[in-house]
Design an enzyme around this catalytic site. Structure first.
Site, PDB file in Angstrom:
ATOM      1  N   CYS A  79       1.457  -1.115  -0.124  1.00 42.73           N
ATOM      2  CA  CYS A  79      -0.093   0.115  -0.144  1.00 42.73           C
ATOM      3  C   CYS A  79       1.097   0.747  -0.186  1.00 42.73           C
ATOM      4  CB  CYS A  79      -0.648  -0.049   1.300  1.00 42.73           C
ATOM      5  SG  CYS A  79      -1.944   1.499   1.777  1.00 42.73           S
ATOM      6  N   CYS A  82       0.012   3.915   2.493  1.00 45.11           N
ATOM      7  CA  CYS A  82       0.336   3.684   3.469  1.00 45.11           C
ATOM      8  C   CYS A  82       1.426   4.348   4.345  1.00 45.11           C
ATOM      9  CB  CYS A  82       0.259   2.074   3.819  1.00 45.11           C
ATOM     10  SG  CYS A  82      -1.580   1.483   3.880  1.00 45.11           S
TER      11      CYS A  82
END
Length: 324
Positions: A79, A82
């Site tokens: 991700c 993230c």
């Protein structure tokens, strides 16, 4: 993905909360007082950011949230947003110096936790305060917005739940291993024997005190921890009218006190699963202080039975599903 705010205004009326500056001053004073009085020792800054999995969730998040807000960062290695958000949260955890702890959960390795929190996309950030889950925001939010959300969380935790955070050792080097703890005095055979004798004599208050005397010096003593939970349980049921308690619990499922007393009687009578089921259901149907009271009593009964007992493992799963 654009960040989606999830306001906490439904959790507490922030208009009734005192100014954040006053709250922070009170928290700082409380932490200083606790340190002077020999309270919980200061932790290293490295302890403010932890990796959490399903096995350690109860200990590292739920139990810890009774003393400090726990912010949860749901993330994954693949991700990209993230990777933008996580370093900001980690830096702010150190900057806020014990006002919250950051728990990082890899969703690929902990999909059950992801499902229990209802995470639809990552990064997603939640908080757990006094055992209650609060959604904060989703997506890689701007730092100013994150700070505002964290300030609000800290304020709610202090004013609503009385959580002033944990003390941090400002002189410790982040990532440095803490010094080995001083070995407690011992052995404790005499104190433990005194506790057992008090239990046999029906002196539950005396047994409680004897076990607490051991735990003052050795907080991890498993025999004293189990004995204390048992002594407190026996002390609670000693003066109960079993028939009256069960009638009250059956007549009014919303009577939290009756449900707690009935659960104690269930456990003492050997009906372990009935005790656990009753309290899980009480947690499910209640909110606020009542819910927290029932949850804490259930955790106490887990101590009596033992963490490795399959009935405890099953009940922990049921509790997590109810809470999240």
């Amino acid at each position: 993905m654009q960040p989606r705010n999830m306001s906490m205004s439904g959790v507490v009326d922030l208009a009734a909360v005192k100014a954040a500056g006053e709250a922070k001053a009170k928290a700082e004073q409380a932490r200083a007082d606790a340190a002077r009085q020999g309270g919980t020792p200061a932790v290293s800054p490295s302890a403010l950011v932890i990796d959490v999995d399903e096995a350690g969730f109860e200990r590292d998040v739920l139990q810890r949230s009774t003393e400090v807000p726990v912010v949860i960062d749901f993330w994954a290695e693949w991700c990209q947003p993230c990777k933008q958000l996580s370093p900001v949260l980690e830096r702010l955890a150190t900057e806020y110096s014990g006002r919250f702890v950051l728990a990082k959960i890899d969703v690929d390795a902990n999909q059950l936790l992801m499902q229990q929190f209802g995470v639809q996309g990552i990064p997603a950030v939640f908080a757990v305060v006094a055992g209650q889950a609060l959604p904060l925001f989703q997506g890689a939010a701007p730092e100013a917005q994150i700070r505002q959300t964290l300030d609000q969380l800290v304020q709610v935790a202090e004013e609503r739940f009385g959580l002033t955070g944990i003390a941090v050792d400002g002189e410790a080097v982040p990532g440095e291993q803490p010094a080995a703890p001083v070995q407690p005095a011992g052995p404790y055979d005499a104190l433990l024997e005194a506790a057992v004798q008090a239990l046999d004599a029906g002196d539950f208050a005396g047994a409680v005190q004897a076990y607490k005397n051991v735990l003052v010096d050795d907080p991890t003593n498993s025999e004293a921890t189990l004995g204390l939970a048992q002594a407190e349980l026996l002390g609670r049921v000693g003066g109960l009218d079993a028939q009256a308690v069960r009638t009250a619990a059956a007549d009014d499922p919303s009577d939290v006190r009756a449900q707690l007393e009935a659960a104690d009687l269930d456990l003492v009578g050997g009906h372990v699963e009935d005790a656990f089921g009753r309290l899980v259901e009480t947690v499910r149907r209640t909110a606020g202080d009542d819910r927290n009271t029932a949850r804490l009593r259930l955790l106490e009964l887990f101590e009596v039975v033992g963490a490795d007992d399959p009935r405890v493992v099953k009940a922990r799963g049921a509790l997590a599903r109810v809470l999240f």
